[in-house]
Design a protein around this motif. Structure first.
Motif, PDB file in Angstrom:
ATOM      1  N   ILE A  68      -4.092   5.901   3.041  1.00  0.00           N
ATOM      2  CA  ILE A  68      -3.583   4.921   3.996  1.00  0.00           C
ATOM      3  C   ILE A  68      -3.189   3.668   3.225  1.00  0.00           C
ATOM      4  O   ILE A  68      -3.908   3.234   2.321  1.00  0.00           O
ATOM      5  N   ALA A  69      -2.049   3.100   3.571  1.00  0.00           N
ATOM      6  CA  ALA A  69      -1.629   1.809   3.039  1.00  0.00           C
ATOM      7  C   ALA A  69      -1.405   0.878   4.220  1.00  0.00           C
ATOM      8  O   ALA A  69      -0.918   1.305   5.275  1.00  0.00           O
ATOM      9  N   LEU A  70      -1.780  -0.378   4.065  1.00  0.00           N
ATOM     10  CA  LEU A  70      -1.676  -1.362   5.135  1.00  0.00           C
ATOM     11  C   LEU A  70      -0.846  -2.549   4.678  1.00  0.00           C
ATOM     12  O   LEU A  70      -0.985  -3.009   3.544  1.00  0.00           O
ATOM     13  N   ALA A  71       0.007  -3.039   5.567  1.00  0.00           N
ATOM     14  CA  ALA A  71       0.699  -4.314   5.359  1.00  0.00           C
ATOM     15  C   ALA A  71       0.238  -5.234   6.476  1.00  0.00           C
ATOM     16  O   ALA A  71       0.474  -4.955   7.655  1.00  0.00           O
ATOM     17  N   LEU A  72      -0.455  -6.318   6.122  1.00  0.00           N
ATOM     18  CA  LEU A  72      -1.013  -7.240   7.107  1.00  0.00           C
ATOM     19  C   LEU A  72      -0.124  -8.481   7.167  1.00  0.00           C
ATOM     20  O   LEU A  72      -0.030  -9.236   6.207  1.00  0.00           O
ATOM     21  N   SER A  73       0.506  -8.690   8.314  1.00  0.00           N
ATOM     22  CA  SER A  73       1.473  -9.774   8.455  1.00  0.00           C
ATOM     23  C   SER A  73       0.799 -11.131   8.522  1.00  0.00           C
ATOM     24  O   SER A  73      -0.420 -11.246   8.660  1.00  0.00           O
ATOM     25  N   GLY A  74       1.636 -12.168   8.472  1.00  0.00           N
ATOM     26  CA  GLY A  74       1.144 -13.520   8.658  1.00  0.00           C
ATOM     27  C   GLY A  74       0.928 -13.837  10.128  1.00  0.00           C
ATOM     28  O   GLY A  74       1.281 -13.059  11.016  1.00  0.00           O
ATOM     29  N   GLY A  75       0.338 -15.022  10.360  1.00  0.00           N
ATOM     30  CA  GLY A  75       0.085 -15.445  11.735  1.00  0.00           C
ATOM     31  C   GLY A  75      -1.228 -16.191  11.882  1.00  0.00           C
ATOM     32  O   GLY A  75      -1.803 -16.198  12.973  1.00  0.00           O
ATOM     33  N   GLY A  76      -1.722 -16.801  10.810  1.00  0.00           N
ATOM     34  CA  GLY A  76      -2.942 -17.595  10.891  1.00  0.00           C
ATOM     35  C   GLY A  76      -4.145 -16.804  11.348  1.00  0.00           C
ATOM     36  O   GLY A  76      -4.286 -15.608  11.036  1.00  0.00           O
ATOM     37  N   ALA A  77      -5.031 -17.457  12.102  1.00  0.00           N
ATOM     38  CA  ALA A  77      -6.246 -16.794  12.588  1.00  0.00           C
ATOM     39  C   ALA A  77      -5.920 -15.675  13.562  1.00  0.00           C
ATOM     40  O   ALA A  77      -6.704 -14.742  13.725  1.00  0.00           O
ATOM     41  N   ARG A  78      -4.779 -15.758  14.212  1.00  0.00           N
ATOM     42  CA  ARG A  78      -4.349 -14.670  15.099  1.00  0.00           C
ATOM     43  C   ARG A  78      -4.184 -13.379  14.303  1.00  0.00           C
ATOM     44  O   ARG A  78      -4.673 -12.316  14.698  1.00  0.00           O
ATOM     45  N   ALA A  79      -3.515 -13.478  13.160  1.00  0.00           N
ATOM     46  CA  ALA A  79      -3.308 -12.301  12.313  1.00  0.00           C
ATOM     47  C   ALA A  79      -4.615 -11.820  11.705  1.00  0.00           C
ATOM     48  O   ALA A  79      -4.880 -10.614  11.640  1.00  0.00           O
ATOM     49  N   ALA A  80      -5.456 -12.769  11.256  1.00  0.00           N
ATOM     50  CA  ALA A  80      -6.735 -12.386  10.641  1.00  0.00           C
ATOM     51  C   ALA A  80      -7.620 -11.662  11.645  1.00  0.00           C
ATOM     52  O   ALA A  80      -8.276 -10.665  11.311  1.00  0.00           O
ATOM     53  N   SER A  81      -7.642 -12.129  12.891  1.00  0.00           N
ATOM     54  CA  SER A  81      -8.503 -11.532  13.920  1.00  0.00           C
ATOM     55  C   SER A  81      -7.996 -10.150  14.313  1.00  0.00           C
ATOM     56  O   SER A  81      -8.778  -9.191  14.424  1.00  0.00           O
ATOM     57  N   PHE A  82      -6.699 -10.028  14.545  1.00  0.00           N
ATOM     58  CA  PHE A  82      -6.116  -8.731  14.923  1.00  0.00           C
ATOM     59  C   PHE A  82      -6.307  -7.720  13.799  1.00  0.00           C
ATOM     60  O   PHE A  82      -6.671  -6.562  14.036  1.00  0.00           O
ATOM     61  N   SER A  83      -6.084  -8.164  12.548  1.00  0.00           N
ATOM     62  CA  SER A  83      -6.262  -7.268  11.401  1.00  0.00           C
ATOM     63  C   SER A  83      -7.721  -6.871  11.228  1.00  0.00           C
ATOM     64  O   SER A  83      -8.015  -5.735  10.813  1.00  0.00           O
ATOM     65  N   LEU A  84      -8.646  -7.775  11.544  1.00  0.00           N
ATOM     66  CA  LEU A  84     -10.063  -7.424  11.488  1.00  0.00           C
ATOM     67  C   LEU A  84     -10.362  -6.296  12.461  1.00  0.00           C
ATOM     68  O   LEU A  84     -11.080  -5.342  12.120  1.00  0.00           O
ATOM     69  N   GLY A  85      -9.816  -6.376  13.676  1.00  0.00           N
ATOM     70  CA  GLY A  85     -10.002  -5.295  14.633  1.00  0.00           C
ATOM     71  C   GLY A  85      -9.463  -3.970  14.124  1.00  0.00           C
ATOM     72  O   GLY A  85     -10.086  -2.914  14.304  1.00  0.00           O
ATOM     73  N   VAL A  86      -8.303  -4.015  13.470  1.00  0.00           N
ATOM     74  CA  VAL A  86      -7.707  -2.807  12.890  1.00  0.00           C
ATOM     75  C   VAL A  86      -8.646  -2.187  11.860  1.00  0.00           C
ATOM     76  O   VAL A  86      -8.925  -0.977  11.877  1.00  0.00           O
ATOM     77  N   LEU A  87      -9.162  -3.001  10.948  1.00  0.00           N
ATOM     78  CA  LEU A  87     -10.033  -2.493   9.888  1.00  0.00           C
ATOM     79  C   LEU A  87     -11.357  -1.977  10.438  1.00  0.00           C
ATOM     80  O   LEU A  87     -11.871  -0.940   9.981  1.00  0.00           O
ATOM     81  N   LEU A  88     -11.915  -2.669  11.415  1.00  0.00           N
ATOM     82  CA  LEU A  88     -13.178  -2.212  12.005  1.00  0.00           C
ATOM     83  C   LEU A  88     -12.997  -0.867  12.700  1.00  0.00           C
ATOM     84  O   LEU A  88     -13.887   0.008  12.618  1.00  0.00           O
ATOM     85  N   GLN A  89     -11.876  -0.679  13.376  1.00  0.00           N
ATOM     86  CA  GLN A  89     -11.648   0.601  14.048  1.00  0.00           C
ATOM     87  C   GLN A  89     -11.437   1.719  13.034  1.00  0.00           C
ATOM     88  O   GLN A  89     -11.920   2.838  13.227  1.00  0.00           O
ATOM     89  N   LEU A  90     -10.735   1.429  11.947  1.00  0.00           N
ATOM     90  CA  LEU A  90     -10.575   2.432  10.889  1.00  0.00           C
ATOM     91  C   LEU A  90     -11.932   2.789  10.282  1.00  0.00           C
ATOM     92  O   LEU A  90     -12.162   3.939   9.872  1.00  0.00           O
ATOM     93  N   ARG A  91     -12.829   1.832  10.239  1.00  0.00           N
ATOM     94  CA  ARG A  91     -14.171   2.094   9.711  1.00  0.00           C
ATOM     95  C   ARG A  91     -14.964   3.001  10.646  1.00  0.00           C
ATOM     96  O   ARG A  91     -15.790   3.808  10.193  1.00  0.00           O
ATOM     97  N   ASP A  92     -14.713   2.891  11.939  1.00  0.00           N
ATOM     98  CA  ASP A  92     -15.457   3.684  12.922  1.00  0.00           C
ATOM     99  C   ASP A  92     -14.904   5.095  13.087  1.00  0.00           C
ATOM    100  O   ASP A  92     -15.593   5.961  13.621  1.00  0.00           O
ATOM    101  N   MET A  93     -13.666   5.337  12.647  1.00  0.00           N
ATOM    102  CA  MET A  93     -13.033   6.649  12.822  1.00  0.00           C
ATOM    103  C   MET A  93     -13.190   7.478  11.553  1.00  0.00           C
ATOM    104  O   MET A  93     -13.168   6.939  10.447  1.00  0.00           O
ATOM    105  N   LYS A  94     -13.323   8.779  11.728  1.00  0.00           N
ATOM    106  CA  LYS A  94     -13.548   9.668  10.589  1.00  0.00           C
ATOM    107  C   LYS A  94     -12.482  10.753  10.531  1.00  0.00           C
ATOM    108  O   LYS A  94     -11.965  11.202  11.551  1.00  0.00           O
ATOM    109  N   GLY A  95     -12.173  11.154   9.301  1.00  0.00           N
ATOM    110  CA  GLY A  95     -11.245  12.256   9.097  1.00  0.00           C
ATOM    111  C   GLY A  95     -11.969  13.593   9.172  1.00  0.00           C
ATOM    112  O   GLY A  95     -13.202  13.645   9.318  1.00  0.00           O
ATOM    113  N   PRO A  96     -11.244  14.703   9.065  1.00  0.00           N
ATOM    114  CA  PRO A  96     -11.867  16.035   9.129  1.00  0.00           C
ATOM    115  C   PRO A  96     -12.926  16.259   8.046  1.00  0.00           C
ATOM    116  O   PRO A  96     -13.820  17.091   8.214  1.00  0.00           O
ATOM    117  N   ASP A  97     -12.827  15.519   6.947  1.00  0.00           N
ATOM    118  CA  ASP A  97     -13.796  15.675   5.861  1.00  0.00           C
ATOM    119  C   ASP A  97     -15.049  14.839   6.082  1.00  0.00           C
ATOM    120  O   ASP A  97     -15.954  14.842   5.249  1.00  0.00           O
TER     121      ASP A  97
END
Length: 450
Positions: free
Chosen positions: A47-76
């Motif tokens: 997975i590759a991620l591009a995190l856009s600008g947008g101040g704390a709005r971008a940091a907060s939304f991107s944090l949610g993205v990363l936390l959800q990726l942490r909670d999800m698992k692949g077939p392995d």
């Protein structure tokens, strides 16, 4: 009236104390060790991620993205966040990208307390009623290093340097070269060009450069070499500059690189918010890929053999267009006009970068397959190929995750959030939840769990 304005500007500049223009880098005094090919630990899916600008709005939304990726698992059974091999970021997105690169997925639990829950906005110089702020503005920006880089260094990154970033994932923080109008990434090709050691730079200075919005913050200063650089400019720079078939962005970057080595043209680089050149942080990847000078770069040979799918997600945390002036024949007032012009100046290069990146990914996939298919079975096995390995079994995919993926009421609230370095607690809650939901419902991400 105009003469009075000039007189005021001169008076303000003369009355103000000298701004801090200390360069953030140090010149190389000896050739660096030969670069070692960085392995990103790719196993099948990446997975590759591009995190856009947008101040704390971008940091907060991107944090949610990363936390959800942490909670999800692949077939392995591995968490999807452990498959993130590359993160490129701009401005507000850089605050969390750097934090993730320093402290890993477990460190994300501390990011909110270290960054988002602090009233940084309240500590900034923001009012233009103050004569002191006008003086600072005349010197290049209302807030200097004490309000940006030094605050980040103390409150968020605890004195860490770029050498402290892990290679899993590889993090690329993007700013913009204000003089040349080109992207400037805190990555090897750019620091090779300025003859400087990237590892010695404070993480806080890199992030500050990425988010130094013009007028609000002074540009971050980088000193260029005064004499001969102990490392020659790589041949690809001159080749790209001469090749009229090369992408325009790459040619302009090559010209900027050559200017960095010419003291008659430039002695300092002044870095400003990465969104000035590309608010998605995609443009620098074109340069980094070309500088790798390998068909599979910037992956390692082992990563290139073991990859099957690369899913590239652009996490777009930008505000939507608002205001009611489009409903009136007289159009925007002065403030709305300035806001619209700034938005248009940011939107044009980011759209061009996004469209161009699609073709870059397609070319990267073609080059990678062509290289893999030149390997003998023995060579492929030595690089980690398993039983039944197919040199053509590679797929690069690209998608955008944004507020538009959310229900209408959530889209309206999050899309209207201000571009500020601090936001109310309840809005941060909603932005994190929005990032989680956008990832949870994304079809490409869902495919990684099956």
């Amino acid at each position: 009236m105009r003469i009075a304005a000039f007189a005021f500007a001169a008076l303000a500049a003369s009355c103000a104390g000298l701004p801090d223009t200390t360069p953030i880098n140090h010149a190389l005094t000896a050739p660096p060790p030969a670069p070692v090919e960085i392995e990103l630990g790719v196993e099948g899916d990446a997975i590759a991620l591009a995190l856009s600008g947008g101040g704390a709005r971008a940091a907060s939304f991107s944090l949610g993205v990363l936390l959800q990726l942490r909670d999800m698992k692949g077939p392995d059974g591995r968490a999807l966040i452990d498959k993130v091999a590359l993160v490129t970021s701009v401005s507000g997105g850089s605050t969390i990208a750097a934090y993730f690169g320093l402290f890993g997925s477990t460190g994300l639990d501390r990011f909110r307390a270290d960054m988002l829950d602090k009233d940084w906005q309240g500590q900034l110089n923001t009012t233009f009623i103050s004569p002191d702020n006008w003086q600072r503005l005349m010197q290049g920006g209302v807030n200097g290093p004490d309000k940006l880089a030094n605050w980040l260094d103390k409150e968020v990154y605890a004195g860490r340097h770029m050498r402290d970033l892990t290679d899993h994932p590889r993090v690329i923080i993007n700013a913009a070269d204000l003089y040349n109008g080109t992207p400037f990434a805190f990555a090897a090709p750019y620091f090779d060009a300025i003859c400087s050691n990237l590892g010695d730079v404070r993480v806080a200075d890199a992030v500050a450069a990425s988010m130094s919005v013009p007028v609000a913050f002074r540009p971050i200063v980088v000193k260029l070499p005064e004499g001969e650089c102990p490392t020659p400019m790589p041949p690809w720079v001159d080749a790209v500059r001469r090749d009229r078939a090369s992408p325009t962005l790459l040619r302009e970057t090559a010209r900027a690189f050559e200017a960095y080595r010419d003291p008659s043209r430039m002695k300092y680089v002044h870095l400003t918010d990465g969104g000035v050149a590309d608010n998605f942080g995609l443009s620098s990847l074109v340069t980094i890929r070309r500088a790798a000078e390998k068909p599979y770069g910037p992956y390692s040979a082992r990563d290139a053999v073991k990859i099957k799918r690369m899913t590239f997600l652009l996490v777009n945390s930008e505000r939507y267009a608002d205001g009611d002036w489009s409903m009136r024949p007289e159009g925007p007032d002065a403030v709305q006009l300035v806001d619209a012009m700034i938005s248009a100046s940011i939107n044009a290069p980011k759209r061009a970068a996004s469209d161009a990146f699609g073709s870059v990914l397609a070319e990267w996939q073609r080059d990678l397959i062509a290289w893999r298919c030149t390997l003998t079975q023995q060579e492929a096995r030595s690089l980690g190929a398993g039983e039944g390995w197919n040199c053509k079994d590679v797929q690069f995919r690209f998608d955008t995750v944004s507020f538009a993926d959310l229900p209408a009421d959530q889209y309206e609230r999050l899309g209207a959030a201000a571009t500020a370095v601090s936001l109310p607690t309840d809005l941060v809650d909603d932005l994190i939840a929005g990032g989680r939901r956008a990832i949870l419902t994304n079809e490409l991400v869902q495919g990684l769990t099956r």
